[in-house]
Scaffold this active site. Structure first.
Site, short mmCIF file in Angstrom:
data_model
loop_
_atom_site.label_atom_id
_atom_site.label_comp_id
_atom_site.label_asym_id
_atom_site.label_seq_id
_atom_site.Cartn_x
_atom_site.Cartn_y
_atom_site.Cartn_z
N HIS A 25 0.84 -1.20 0.00
CA HIS A 25 0.00 0.00 0.00
C HIS A 25 0.88 1.24 0.00
CE1 HIS A 25 0.58 1.52 4.16
NE2 HIS A 25 0.80 0.25 4.45
N CYS A 26 0.33 2.32 -0.59
CA CYS A 26 1.00 3.62 -0.51
C CYS A 26 0.19 4.48 0.45
CB CYS A 26 1.12 4.24 -1.90
SG CYS A 26 -0.45 4.43 -2.77
N ALA A 27 0.21 5.79 0.30
CA ALA A 27 -0.45 6.68 1.26
C ALA A 27 -1.97 6.54 1.25
CB ALA A 27 -0.06 8.12 0.98
#
Length: 475
Positions: A25-27
């Site tokens: 996952h990113c932000a």
């Protein structure tokens, strides 16, 4: 328990463990690599309130959840799948295996240029600020701010020096990033970049005048002359040279005794690559790069507003494929040689497309009644006006279709308009409302008018198509 249940619903919708190959996952987004994306229950995901949108790009299926939520859902998803925590880089590498050769090439360019964008943007925006200070008739009739206020002259000179640094020494930035991407030592890549802009070489910007006058300095090696020409502001030569350096380093290391590795590998890698760069790679790729830039400028000047309108129409579909990342290399080259190119025509078209997507998304607020769609559209529309279109594009416009059509129509009309007045950027930045500072002085007013045209046309077309779609659904 709420996040556990949400993760379970997403896990089931994407096809479970059998269909999940990698996850990170990113932000704001879950970034998943799926074995078969056709097995995804898209309707189920769309009906989930927590899911703000989904899209597929670069071999990854991405689910937009939002900051603060995505990490909680990811933790629960990891427990369900039994996968250990993975980085976005690992997932990106897994996704690359699913791409075709063209997609891999575009991703390669993206991997090289995205890390250096902050430096280019900083330099470009400083260049735009310098242009605001030195452009005539922008704030004062018949003169620039510097001419009207001489005390600003040194400030303008200071800003200009800061602005030019990233472009003059561009091969160092690209050499570091590209060599790292190709599997070599990035510091050797930076050293290669330094060789190509060394002060002892003829400045690359003076190359054209030197060719005309026939006064090109050379090294004479055993009767063979090698031109002592720098590669300031170039892109293609250092890209190819960095690839050669990385592969050469890896292969030399394989045959070099470990006791001599730290001595011989860097020495031979830099010397051989440097020799190839100044004898073959540099001259050939400089010519190829010039032909590419000249060809794009010719195409833009020849096709005029029609070509620009077609580009504006196609820009958002190009973004969907991820191919727009390849434009970064072209824009960097155009901006590095402003004297010849006059700036980049790509950035203004991208801005017209982005604000059109934003306006179309905001138009959806007037049409739909679904609370979730309204919530996503309001935030995504504003984000797109500021230059970030993914939430609007994938979360609203592509799902409903008619806002996407309205947006590309608005983008096409506005792109045609700005081409008539030769609107170009002298810097990279946020391609939207904040992009004004990046535009060439003298054309800023037409950039603003273009954005207004883009927003108005996209908004109106979206409303008309939306009401027509609503009538069909009612029947």
């Amino acid at each position: 328990m709420e996040y556990s249940q949400t993760a379970k619903e997403i896990y089931d919708a994407i096809g479970g463990k059998e269909n999940l190959s990698a996850a990170a996952h990113c932000a704001t987004r879950l970034r998943l690599v799926l074995n078969d994306e056709t097995k995804v229950d898209q309707k189920k995901l769309d009906e989930m309130d927590i899911v703000k949108g989904t899209f597929s790009t670069g071999g990854q299926y991405q689910i937009i959840l939002g900051a603060g939520i995505v990490n909680q859902v990811y933790n629960e998803l990891s427990k369900l799948s039994g996968m250990g925590e993975m980085s976005t880089k690992e997932v990106s590498q897994a996704g690359t295996k699913k791409m075709n050769p063209i997609q891999r090439f575009v991703k390669m360019l993206s991997d090289i240029f995205v890390p250096i964008i902050p430096a280019i943007v900083a330099g470009g925006l400083l260049m735009g600020l310098n242009n605001l200070l030195t452009a005539e008739d922008l704030f004062v009739d018949g003169m620039s701010l510097v001419a009207a206020n001489p005390q600003l002259a040194d400030l303008a000179s200071l800003i200009n020096t800061f602005a030019n640094a990233a472009f003059v020494f561009l091969p160092i930035l690209i050499g570091f990033s590209a060599t790292k991407r190709f599997g070599g030592n990035p510091f050797l890549g930076a050293t290669l970049g330094m060789l190509m802009v060394h002060p002892d070489l003829l400045n690359g910007y003076s190359y054209g005048d030197a060719v005309t006058s026939g006064n090109i300095p050379v090294w004479n090696l055993f009767g063979y002359e090698i031109a002592k020409i720098g590669y300031q502001g170039t892109v293609l030569p250092v890209l190819v040279a960095s690839y050669i350096l990385a592969k050469l380093e890896v292969n030399i290391r394989k045959i070099t005794p470990s006791a001599l590795d730290n001595l011989l590998t860097p020495l031979l890698s830099i010397f051989i690559t440097g020799l190839l760069t100044f004898t073959l790679v540099g001259p050939i790729t400089r010519t190829a790069g010039n032909l590419l830039s000249d060809g794009l400028i010719w195409l833009y000047d020849t096709t005029g507003f029609i070509g620009s309108a077609v580009f504006g129409l196609a820009y958002a579909p190009i973004v969907i494929t991820g191919m727009h990342h390849s434009f970064i290399a072209v824009e960097t080259q155009l901006l590095a040689d402003l004297v010849k190119s006059g700036g980049s025509f790509i950035f203004p078209v991208a801005a017209m497309s982005n604000v059109a997507q934003g306006a179309a998304t905001l138009a959806v607020l007037m049409i739909v009644r679904d609370a979730k769609t309204k919530g996503v559209a309001s935030a995504a529309g504003i984000s797109a006006l500021l230059g970030i279109t993914e939430p609007a594009l994938f979360g609203v416009n592509l799902k409903l279709r008619y806002p996407f059509i309205g947006a590309i129509v608005g983008s096409a009309v506005a792109s045609g308009y700005i081409a008539i007045f030769h609107v170009k950027s002298v810097a990279l930045g946020a391609a939207g409302l904040p992009g004004i500072i990046s535009i060439k002085p003298g054309t800023i007013i037409h950039y603003v008018i273009g954005m207004l045209i883009s927003c108005v046309v996209a908004f109106i077309v979206t409303v008309v198509l939306g009401k027509r779609a609503a009538k069909k659904d009612a029947k």
